[in-house]
Design a protein around this motif. Structure first.
Motif, PDB file in Angstrom:
ATOM      1  N   GLU A  29      36.444   4.907   4.704  1.00 64.11           N
ATOM      2  CA  GLU A  29      35.965   5.414   5.994  1.00 64.11           C
ATOM      3  C   GLU A  29      36.194   4.399   7.111  1.00 64.11           C
ATOM      4  N   VAL A  30      35.961   3.115   6.817  1.00 64.34           N
ATOM      5  CA  VAL A  30      36.198   2.079   7.830  1.00 64.34           C
ATOM      6  C   VAL A  30      37.684   2.020   8.178  1.00 64.34           C
ATOM      7  N   ALA A  31      38.545   2.067   7.158  1.00 66.89           N
ATOM      8  CA  ALA A  31      39.987   2.005   7.400  1.00 66.89           C
ATOM      9  C   ALA A  31      40.475   3.236   8.155  1.00 66.89           C
ATOM     10  N   GLU A  32      39.975   4.395   7.776  1.00 68.56           N
ATOM     11  CA  GLU A  32      40.400   5.632   8.437  1.00 68.56           C
ATOM     12  C   GLU A  32      40.039   5.610   9.916  1.00 68.56           C
ATOM     13  N   GLN A  33      38.850   5.108  10.228  1.00 67.96           N
ATOM     14  CA  GLN A  33      38.445   5.031  11.635  1.00 67.96           C
ATOM     15  C   GLN A  33      39.303   4.022  12.397  1.00 67.96           C
ATOM     16  N   ASP A  74      44.968  -3.885   6.657  1.00 68.41           N
ATOM     17  CA  ASP A  74      45.592  -3.873   7.983  1.00 68.41           C
ATOM     18  C   ASP A  74      44.599  -3.710   9.129  1.00 68.41           C
ATOM     19  N   VAL A  75      43.312  -3.642   8.850  1.00 72.59           N
ATOM     20  CA  VAL A  75      42.370  -3.300   9.927  1.00 72.59           C
ATOM     21  C   VAL A  75      42.157  -4.438  10.914  1.00 72.59           C
ATOM     22  N   MET A  76      42.539  -5.661  10.531  1.00 73.86           N
ATOM     23  CA  MET A  76      42.396  -6.787  11.464  1.00 73.86           C
ATOM     24  C   MET A  76      43.664  -7.026  12.264  1.00 73.86           C
ATOM     25  N   ASP A  77      44.723  -6.246  11.987  1.00 73.47           N
ATOM     26  CA  ASP A  77      46.014  -6.462  12.646  1.00 73.47           C
ATOM     27  C   ASP A  77      46.163  -5.682  13.940  1.00 73.47           C
ATOM     28  N   ASP A  78      45.386  -4.644  14.105  1.00 73.22           N
ATOM     29  CA  ASP A  78      45.535  -3.761  15.268  1.00 73.22           C
ATOM     30  C   ASP A  78      44.662  -4.271  16.404  1.00 73.22           C
ATOM     31  N   ASP A  79      45.278  -4.740  17.485  1.00 72.91           N
ATOM     32  CA  ASP A  79      44.521  -5.305  18.601  1.00 72.91           C
ATOM     33  C   ASP A  79      43.588  -4.280  19.238  1.00 72.91           C
ATOM     34  N   ALA A  80      44.034  -3.030  19.255  1.00 70.72           N
ATOM     35  CA  ALA A  80      43.252  -2.010  19.940  1.00 70.72           C
ATOM     36  C   ALA A  80      41.976  -1.643  19.184  1.00 70.72           C
ATOM     37  N   ALA A  81      42.067  -1.580  17.869  1.00 64.85           N
ATOM     38  CA  ALA A  81      40.921  -1.136  17.070  1.00 64.85           C
ATOM     39  C   ALA A  81      40.641  -2.102  15.930  1.00 64.85           C
ATOM     40  N   ALA A  82      40.877  -3.385  16.165  1.00 63.68           N
ATOM     41  CA  ALA A  82      40.702  -4.376  15.109  1.00 63.68           C
ATOM     42  C   ALA A  82      39.235  -4.457  14.682  1.00 63.68           C
ATOM     43  N   VAL A  83      39.049  -4.558  13.370  1.00 64.62           N
ATOM     44  CA  VAL A  83      37.706  -4.699  12.822  1.00 64.62           C
ATOM     45  C   VAL A  83      37.456  -6.186  12.601  1.00 64.62           C
ATOM     46  N   PRO A  84      36.428  -6.769  13.208  1.00 61.42           N
ATOM     47  CA  PRO A  84      36.190  -8.206  13.055  1.00 61.42           C
ATOM     48  C   PRO A  84      35.764  -8.562  11.640  1.00 61.42           C
ATOM     49  N   ALA A  85      36.101  -9.779  11.226  1.00 59.41           N
ATOM     50  CA  ALA A  85      35.759 -10.237   9.885  1.00 59.41           C
ATOM     51  C   ALA A  85      34.250 -10.219   9.669  1.00 59.41           C
ATOM     52  N   SER A  86      33.485 -10.511  10.704  1.00 55.62           N
ATOM     53  CA  SER A  86      32.025 -10.519  10.567  1.00 55.62           C
ATOM     54  C   SER A  86      31.498  -9.137  10.176  1.00 55.62           C
TER      55      SER A  86
END
Length: 204
Positions: A29-33, A74-86
């Protein structure tokens, strides 16, 4: 639920990860969003790529954290919708977040030591991209195939993932063989004053 996600969950359950299905679904779900609205060169929704990578990881003995990291790689690679490590640490713990950070920072190619989980996700990522390599330009197919034979296949042998090593070798060699007889209309390198094609996108 799409059929590819269903295949992932079945594969994970068959691999003994049935107690982790809820966590794997949450990672999906996190990746899909994060990837919503993104498309691969093929036109497929981008989320199909991490789902396939996670399925490969689950099918080759990956742990639940490795499967989650594959979905999130790949969720940290997208500048527009990057998910922070925290945020990943809060949701999935330090192990999953650390693997995603290692993937994003390309530690696999540096002097930093990485876990077997990161190695497996890296191999699964490359394997799925090889399976869809034909959609990339000739120069990108050549570059990815040579890199696979030089870097990823030895890593697969190091991990004792012989099935992955064999498939990657077959796909890379087939791609290089097709380039050897390619049409002159699609040169590997464009002619010009010391100009080479820019690297193509990572996904196919």
């Amino acid at each position: 639920m799409t059929s590819t996600v269903g295949k992932l969950l079945r594969t994970a359950s068959d691999a003994g990860l049935h107690h982790d299905i809820r966590t794997i679904w949450q990672a999906y779900e996190v990746a899909e969003q994060a990837h919503r609205g993104q498309r691969r060169i093929s036109g497929d929704r981008y989320i199909s790529h991490p789902v396939e990578v996670a399925t490969i990881v689950a099918g080759h003995g990956g742990t639940a954290p490795a499967v989650c990291a594959a979905l999130l790689h790949d969720v940290m690679d997208d500048d527009a919708a990057a998910v922070p490590a925290s945020h990943l640490r809060r949701l999935f713990g330090c192990e999953v977040a650390g693997m995603v950070e290692d993937m994003a920072a390309q530690h696999i190619r540096s002097e930093y030591g990485v876990s077997r989980g990161v190695m497996l996700v890296t191999l699964a990522d490359r394997l799925h991209n090889l399976r869809t390599l034909r959609r990339l330009p000739a120069a990108s197919r050549r570059r990815a195939s040579l890199d696979t034979l030089e870097f990823h296949v030895p890593m697969a042998h190091q991990l004792k993932a012989s099935a992955i090593a064999a498939e990657m070798s077959d796909l890379a060699c087939a791609a290089l063989g097709s380039l050897d007889g390619r049409s002159r209309k699609e040169p590997l390198f464009r002619r010009g004053p010391r100009h080479r094609d820019r690297p193509g996108p990572r996904d196919a």
